[in-house]
Motif scaffolding. Structure first.
Motif, mmCIF file in Angstrom:
data_model
loop_
_atom_site.group_PDB
_atom_site.id
_atom_site.type_symbol
_atom_site.label_atom_id
_atom_site.label_comp_id
_atom_site.label_asym_id
_atom_site.label_seq_id
_atom_site.Cartn_x
_atom_site.Cartn_y
_atom_site.Cartn_z
ATOM 1 N N ALA A 20 0.807 -1.227 0.000
ATOM 2 C CA ALA A 20 0.000 0.000 0.000
ATOM 3 C C ALA A 20 0.841 1.278 0.000
ATOM 4 O O ALA A 20 0.581 2.185 -0.799
ATOM 5 C CB ALA A 20 -0.977 -0.005 1.170
ATOM 6 N N PRO A 21 1.885 1.386 0.839
ATOM 7 C CA PRO A 21 2.676 2.623 0.812
ATOM 8 C C PRO A 21 3.463 2.795 -0.490
ATOM 9 O O PRO A 21 3.631 3.910 -0.973
ATOM 10 C CB PRO A 21 3.621 2.491 1.999
ATOM 11 C CG PRO A 21 3.069 1.415 2.846
ATOM 12 C CD PRO A 21 2.279 0.520 1.941
ATOM 13 N N HIS A 27 0.944 7.942 -6.902
ATOM 14 C CA HIS A 27 -0.017 9.045 -7.035
ATOM 15 C C HIS A 27 0.563 10.165 -7.891
ATOM 16 O O HIS A 27 -0.175 10.945 -8.489
ATOM 17 C CB HIS A 27 -0.447 9.572 -5.657
ATOM 18 C CG HIS A 27 0.498 10.562 -5.057
ATOM 19 N ND1 HIS A 27 0.256 11.909 -5.066
ATOM 20 C CD2 HIS A 27 1.694 10.390 -4.454
ATOM 21 C CE1 HIS A 27 1.272 12.538 -4.477
ATOM 22 N NE2 HIS A 27 2.148 11.627 -4.103
ATOM 23 N N ILE A 28 1.881 10.223 -7.966
ATOM 24 C CA ILE A 28 2.540 11.228 -8.809
ATOM 25 C C ILE A 28 2.107 11.040 -10.263
ATOM 26 O O ILE A 28 1.883 12.009 -10.978
ATOM 27 C CB ILE A 28 4.074 11.125 -8.652
ATOM 28 C CG1 ILE A 28 4.463 11.516 -7.217
ATOM 29 C CG2 ILE A 28 4.802 11.981 -9.670
ATOM 30 C CD1 ILE A 28 5.891 11.173 -6.841
ATOM 31 N N GLU A 33 -6.216 7.877 -6.934
ATOM 32 C CA GLU A 33 -6.590 6.449 -6.980
ATOM 33 C C GLU A 33 -5.505 5.578 -6.371
ATOM 34 O O GLU A 33 -5.781 4.509 -5.833
ATOM 35 C CB GLU A 33 -6.905 6.006 -8.409
ATOM 36 C CG GLU A 33 -5.671 5.775 -9.268
ATOM 37 C CD GLU A 33 -5.975 5.284 -10.672
ATOM 38 O OE1 GLU A 33 -5.437 4.221 -11.037
ATOM 39 O OE2 GLU A 33 -6.741 5.937 -11.381
ATOM 40 N N ALA A 34 -4.258 6.022 -6.445
ATOM 41 C CA ALA A 34 -3.139 5.234 -5.928
ATOM 42 C C ALA A 34 -3.235 5.023 -4.420
ATOM 43 O O ALA A 34 -2.706 4.037 -3.895
ATOM 44 C CB ALA A 34 -1.817 5.916 -6.272
ATOM 45 N N THR A 45 2.342 -0.557 -8.246
ATOM 46 C CA THR A 45 3.497 -0.993 -7.474
ATOM 47 C C THR A 45 4.803 -0.740 -8.216
ATOM 48 O O THR A 45 5.754 -0.203 -7.630
ATOM 49 C CB THR A 45 3.375 -2.480 -7.081
ATOM 50 O OG1 THR A 45 2.082 -2.707 -6.516
ATOM 51 C CG2 THR A 45 4.435 -2.858 -6.068
ATOM 52 N N LEU A 46 4.864 -1.103 -9.484
ATOM 53 C CA LEU A 46 6.104 -0.899 -10.240
ATOM 54 C C LEU A 46 6.496 0.575 -10.308
ATOM 55 O O LEU A 46 7.633 0.924 -9.952
ATOM 56 C CB LEU A 46 5.999 -1.516 -11.638
ATOM 57 C CG LEU A 46 7.255 -1.388 -12.500
ATOM 58 C CD1 LEU A 46 8.451 -2.072 -11.839
ATOM 59 C CD2 LEU A 46 6.997 -1.965 -13.881
#
Length: 134
Positions: A20-21, A27-28, A33-34, A45-46
């Motif tokens: 999650a983190p 989000h960038i 949504e991220a 994730t990637l």
């Protein structure tokens, strides 16, 4: 790498998801949504891992610049430089940059976990420098 491991550890503790983190960092690229994505995905994730790694390289460059000021690279001076670089990173990341450029993981972690993540960054800088000095 140390801060990414800390993100995963604290993400599991605070958000119930190790990824999650890291996803939140994306989000960038993908906006808010991220912050809602808990499972590992290529879309979040990637890019999150890559952006986090790039930021680590950026802060390591600052750290190396600080280290270059010292003729002697003793443990105390190296540790002080690691803490200083990490303090700058935390202030810039969490207080100075526009919201869209923040790390994002601060939205998924507690204040205690943030301190542990930035502490892991400082420890990683210190340990990496000491290893290279040998």
């Amino acid at each position: 790498m140390s801060s990414a491991l800390a993100l995963m550890w604290r993400g599991r503790h605070d958000a119930g998801s190790a990824t999650a983190p890291l996803n939140a960092v994306s989000h960038i690229a993908y906006g808010d949504e991220a912050f809602e994505v808990d499972r590992p995905t290529l879309r979040h994730t990637l890019p999150g891992v890559l952006l986090h790694a790039a930021s680590g390289v950026f802060w390591a460059l600052l750290f190396e610049g600080l280290r270059g000021r010292h003729a002697r690279r003793g443990l105390g001076a190296t540790a002080a430089d690691a803490v200083a670089a990490t303090a700058v990173a935390a202030v810039v990341d969490l207080a100075i940059v526009p919201r869209r450029l923040t790390p994002g993981f601060e939205r998924r972690l507690s204040a205690r976990s943030l301190a542990l993540v930035y502490g892991a960054l400082a420890a990683g800088l210190l340990l990496g420098a000491r290893r290279l000095d040998r």
